[in-house]
Design a protein around this motif. Sequence first.
Motif, PDB file in Angstrom:
ATOM      1  N   GLY A  63       0.786  -1.234   0.000  1.00  0.00           N
ATOM      2  CA  GLY A  63       0.000   0.000   0.000  1.00  0.00           C
ATOM      3  C   GLY A  63       0.813   1.276   0.000  1.00  0.00           C
ATOM      4  O   GLY A  63       0.272   2.357   0.228  1.00  0.00           O
ATOM      5  N   TYR A  64       2.105   1.175  -0.272  1.00  0.00           N
ATOM      6  CA  TYR A  64       2.975   2.357  -0.282  1.00  0.00           C
ATOM      7  C   TYR A  64       3.460   2.641  -1.700  1.00  0.00           C
ATOM      8  O   TYR A  64       4.649   2.692  -1.980  1.00  0.00           O
ATOM      9  N   ARG A  65       2.466   2.829  -2.585  1.00  0.00           N
ATOM     10  CA  ARG A  65       2.766   3.093  -3.988  1.00  0.00           C
ATOM     11  C   ARG A  65       3.486   4.439  -4.100  1.00  0.00           C
ATOM     12  O   ARG A  65       3.268   5.337  -3.304  1.00  0.00           O
ATOM     13  N   ASN A  66       4.319   4.554  -5.083  1.00  0.00           N
ATOM     14  CA  ASN A  66       5.086   5.786  -5.343  1.00  0.00           C
ATOM     15  C   ASN A  66       6.020   6.154  -4.190  1.00  0.00           C
ATOM     16  O   ASN A  66       6.237   7.335  -3.922  1.00  0.00           O
ATOM     17  N   ASN A  86      17.235   3.987   1.605  1.00  0.00           N
ATOM     18  CA  ASN A  86      16.373   4.997   2.208  1.00  0.00           C
ATOM     19  C   ASN A  86      15.020   4.966   1.520  1.00  0.00           C
ATOM     20  O   ASN A  86      14.952   4.991   0.287  1.00  0.00           O
ATOM     21  N   ILE A  87      13.950   4.931   2.332  1.00  0.00           N
ATOM     22  CA  ILE A  87      12.593   4.837   1.795  1.00  0.00           C
ATOM     23  C   ILE A  87      11.788   6.015   2.327  1.00  0.00           C
ATOM     24  O   ILE A  87      11.754   6.274   3.535  1.00  0.00           O
ATOM     25  N   HIS A  88      11.152   6.716   1.394  1.00  0.00           N
ATOM     26  CA  HIS A  88      10.357   7.893   1.740  1.00  0.00           C
ATOM     27  C   HIS A  88       8.899   7.639   1.350  1.00  0.00           C
ATOM     28  O   HIS A  88       8.613   7.321   0.198  1.00  0.00           O
ATOM     29  N   HIS A  89       7.999   7.771   2.299  1.00  0.00           N
ATOM     30  CA  HIS A  89       6.565   7.723   2.017  1.00  0.00           C
ATOM     31  C   HIS A  89       5.848   8.262   3.246  1.00  0.00           C
ATOM     32  O   HIS A  89       6.130   7.841   4.375  1.00  0.00           O
ATOM     33  N   LYS A  90       4.910   9.177   3.037  1.00  0.00           N
ATOM     34  CA  LYS A  90       4.277   9.822   4.198  1.00  0.00           C
ATOM     35  C   LYS A  90       3.441   8.854   5.028  1.00  0.00           C
ATOM     36  O   LYS A  90       3.314   9.025   6.235  1.00  0.00           O
ATOM     37  N   LEU A  91       2.908   7.804   4.416  1.00  0.00           N
ATOM     38  CA  LEU A  91       2.135   6.831   5.201  1.00  0.00           C
ATOM     39  C   LEU A  91       3.044   5.979   6.090  1.00  0.00           C
ATOM     40  O   LEU A  91       2.638   5.561   7.179  1.00  0.00           O
ATOM     41  N   ILE A  92       4.255   5.732   5.643  1.00  0.00           N
ATOM     42  CA  ILE A  92       5.207   4.978   6.471  1.00  0.00           C
ATOM     43  C   ILE A  92       5.578   5.803   7.693  1.00  0.00           C
ATOM     44  O   ILE A  92       5.751   5.267   8.793  1.00  0.00           O
ATOM     45  N   ASP A  93       5.685   7.123   7.515  1.00  0.00           N
ATOM     46  CA  ASP A  93       5.993   8.001   8.654  1.00  0.00           C
ATOM     47  C   ASP A  93       4.931   7.907   9.739  1.00  0.00           C
ATOM     48  O   ASP A  93       5.224   8.097  10.918  1.00  0.00           O
ATOM     49  N   LYS A  94       3.694   7.616   9.347  1.00  0.00           N
ATOM     50  CA  LYS A  94       2.589   7.564  10.303  1.00  0.00           C
ATOM     51  C   LYS A  94       2.465   6.211  11.006  1.00  0.00           C
ATOM     52  O   LYS A  94       1.661   6.061  11.919  1.00  0.00           O
TER      53      LYS A  94
END
Length: 124
Positions: A63-66, A86-94
């Motif tokens: 569920g962490y597309r893009n 390094n992985i960037h996704h705003k949902l992972i931050d949450k």
Amino acid sequence: MRISRNLPLTILFTVMMIVIIAFCVTETVISQSNEARCMEEKYYDELEADYLAEIKLILTSEGYRNSGVTMTRVTEADGMRSYTVNIHHKLIDKLSTDEQEQLEEMLGEIPFPDTSCSFCHKFL
């Protein structure tokens, strides 16, 4: 015994030929070494591209597309390689710390053909 007048010229010519041959042999060895190094780099470039593609596939399925994914490599003098992903996704931050650790474990299970390489996954 009579020394020929051409003897010094013959000696000089022989020394010059030896120097030229030694230079050519050295350049051949260096060239072969560079070619082997280029082939090794190409091999690892392909492995790294496949690894990144697998990471992106897993992140998309979770569920962490893009997701922004970057991978840096450090190659030691002895040839050992260590990678930081390094992985960037705003949902992972949450996600909670436990959920991030589970995702990190899932990514850590992705096989890499060269088992001597080490990986570190970070969420930014």
